[in-house]
Design a protein around this motif. Structure first.
Motif, PDB file in Angstrom:
ATOM      1  N   SER A 269       0.839  -1.202   0.000  1.00 37.62           N
ATOM      2  CA  SER A 269       0.000   0.000   0.000  1.00 37.62           C
ATOM      3  C   SER A 269       0.873   1.252   0.000  1.00 37.62           C
ATOM      4  O   SER A 269       1.801   1.364   0.805  1.00 37.62           O
TER       5      SER A 269
ATOM      6  N   HIS B 292      -0.338   4.054   0.887  1.00 38.47           N
ATOM      7  CA  HIS B 292      -1.009   4.950   1.838  1.00 38.47           C
ATOM      8  C   HIS B 292      -0.693   4.639   3.292  1.00 38.47           C
ATOM      9  O   HIS B 292      -0.764   5.532   4.131  1.00 38.47           O
TER      10      HIS B 292
ATOM     11  N   TRP C  33      -2.273  -1.271  -6.074  1.00 38.14           N
ATOM     12  CA  TRP C  33      -2.948  -0.218  -5.313  1.00 38.14           C
ATOM     13  C   TRP C  33      -3.012   1.057  -6.133  1.00 38.14           C
ATOM     14  O   TRP C  33      -2.107   1.358  -6.919  1.00 38.14           O
TER      15      TRP C  33
ATOM     16  N   ASN D  84      -7.608   5.304  -1.730  1.00 40.12           N
ATOM     17  CA  ASN D  84      -7.370   4.062  -0.997  1.00 40.12           C
ATOM     18  C   ASN D  84      -8.200   2.924  -1.610  1.00 40.12           C
ATOM     19  O   ASN D  84      -9.162   2.431  -1.018  1.00 40.12           O
TER      20      ASN D  84
END
Length: 476
Positions: free
Chosen positions: A344, A346, A387, A392
């Motif tokens: 990810s 994020h 991703w 998100n």
């Protein structure tokens, strides 16, 4: 008889005269006694010991509302109308309820246009704040807060490229998109470059009839491309000059997975090993990572370049650090080959992985706390994961048995879109440098471009690029 004044008066039985009219002062006294519950003193304001707003003290002018004249029934009617709207929708707001004896004499009242019931505040707010159900239905006469519309993902690719000889092999990684907006594709024994800005196609290399391309991977700067071959070699090419810089050995069998970390290149092969190669040194590799019991088919470095995740045909997911030769974390929950791996961008330490046909699950891990977060059964073979850089969300591509592409919202894992069009397993996936477009490849020998993610600046704006097909061409 007793009159209103209380004085006794005798009259002859033969004639009866009407009683005298009561005085105005006596009439006011009687009215006060009868209407004591509704009477308000003209000289002072009466407050209750309970927390009930007093109409005489309410600031109706603040909300542009005329002072009500109907007494207590006004608030009851307003509340009834609001409750009916919340329960049955805006169309029911004007429908009269059943007539009861208490309502028979009460005149109808229109719904106020502002919230009256507030305490020690002079800020305006929506009538929705009074609804016990927080309904999104429109209440007539009330200013509405704009509701965020769900983002629409185009269901059709905006471009399709023919890719002859694109292999239908789950363990290969033949498509990658550079930071310079150039797509590299391995077709048979050749590597082709497709410029997304100009649509120009360039043949980068030809390995000859005795070898074939098994993996491609761009360096972060987008100028150098690594090519893994079926003979176990790893080649580095200068894409701008179409020139091979060097060829490195180490693997005994095909090299199906590549991952860059600055000047460090990791390669995974069918010989179960992972080699770390520093292209600044003369050595072919600087370290060898052992742990998998079968072919290494997935490799991904974290965004901070501190952790390397590897997946293998032994159903294992391993995490390595920059200096380890043995895995520091081992995850064994998958029940099929782990090719799909994605970190990810994020949240630090958040890792997603997907299993093959016998597993069909996407699992999420926290490598910081070494914990398994969640699992989602997708119903089909998970081939790739990526991703979004802008929101998100993540995309998964699938093989047996549905050959679909799914856009997920994390962490709820609700489906934003399911895209179909490929007739074979969707084995290859790459994302554009702006983070808005993905390209998918399959054994049906096509590359399809989908607009699935919003731009960083306009996450709520629907792009129209996917609605129009830009035609079908060939990559070679």
């Amino acid at each position: 008889m007793d009159g209103p004044t209380g004085n006794r008066r005798d009259t002859p039985p033969s004639s009866i005269s009407p009683p005298p009219s009561p005085s105005p002062e006596n009439l006011r006294h009687v009215e006060r006694m009868i209407n004591s519950n509704h009477y308000t003193s003209p000289s002072r304001t009466i407050y209750s010991d309970r927390f009930i707003p007093s109409r005489s003290a309410s600031k109706f002018a603040l909300f542009d509302i005329n002072t009500p004249t109907e007494g207590r029934d006004d608030s009851s009617s307003a509340y009834t109308t609001l409750l009916r709207t919340a329960l049955f929708g805006p169309d029911a707001a004007g429908v009269a309820g059943p007539i009861t004896p208490e309502k028979r004499e009460s005149p109808s009242m229109t719904l106020p246009s502002r919230n009256i019931f507030r305490y020690k505040t002079e800020t305006r707010q929506s009538m929705h704040s009074l609804s016990p159900f927080m309904s999104d239905d429109v209440v007539p006469g009330v200013n509405q807060i704009p509701v965020k519309a769900p983002r629409k993902v185009p269901r059709s690719p905006y471009k399709v490229l023919d890719a002859p000889a694109l292999q239908d092999d789950f363990y290969l990684n033949l498509v990658d998109w550079s930071s310079h907006n150039v797509l590299a594709v391995g077709l048979g024994n050749c590597v082709y470059l497709w410029n997304a800005c100009s649509s120009k196609v360039t043949k980068l290399c030809d390995l000859g009839v005795d070898d074939c391309v098994c993996s491609v991977g761009w360096a972060q700067r987008g100028t150098h491309l690594a090519v893994g071959t079926n003979n176990g070699k790893v080649q580095i090419w200068d894409a701008a000059r179409c020139k091979k810089i060097r060829s490195m050995e180490g693997h005994r069998l095909r090299v199906g997975a590549l991952a860059w970390s600055s000047s460090l290149l990791s390669s995974g092969g069918r010989d179960k090993n992972i080699y770390q190669r520093d292209i600044r040194t003369q050595e072919d590799f600087v370290s060898k990572l052992s742990g998998h019991k079968s072919e290494v088919c997935g490799l991904k470095w974290s965004y901070d370049n501190r952790e390397l995740a590897s997946g293998g045909n032994d159903n294992k997911l391993f995490v390595w650090n920059q200096h380890s030769t043995q895995p520091v974390l081992k995850y064994c929950e998958h029940t099929a080959a782990v090719k799909a791996i994605a970190w990810s961008p994020h949240l630090h330490g958040l890792l997603a992985s997907g299993g093959g046909t016998a597993d069909r699950c996407i699992r999420f891990w926290n490598t910081t706390t070494n914990s398994h977060l969640s699992c989602m059964d997708t119903g089909s073979q998970v081939c790739n994961l990526v991703w979004s850089k802008n929101v998100n969300e993540l995309v998964s591509t699938h093989g047996y048995s549905q050959n679909q592409i799914i856009v997920w919202r994390y962490p709820t894992m609700s489906k934003l879109a399911t895209l179909t069009g490929h007739t074979y397993r969707v084995l290859y996936l790459a994302i554009s440098p702006d983070g808005q477009t993905i390209v998918t490849g399959a054994g049906d020998e096509t590359l399809r471009f989908w607009n699935v993610f919003p731009s960083p600046k306009s996450q709520n704006t629907e792009s129209e690029i996917g609605a129009l097909s830009l035609g079908r061409t060939t990559i070679r």
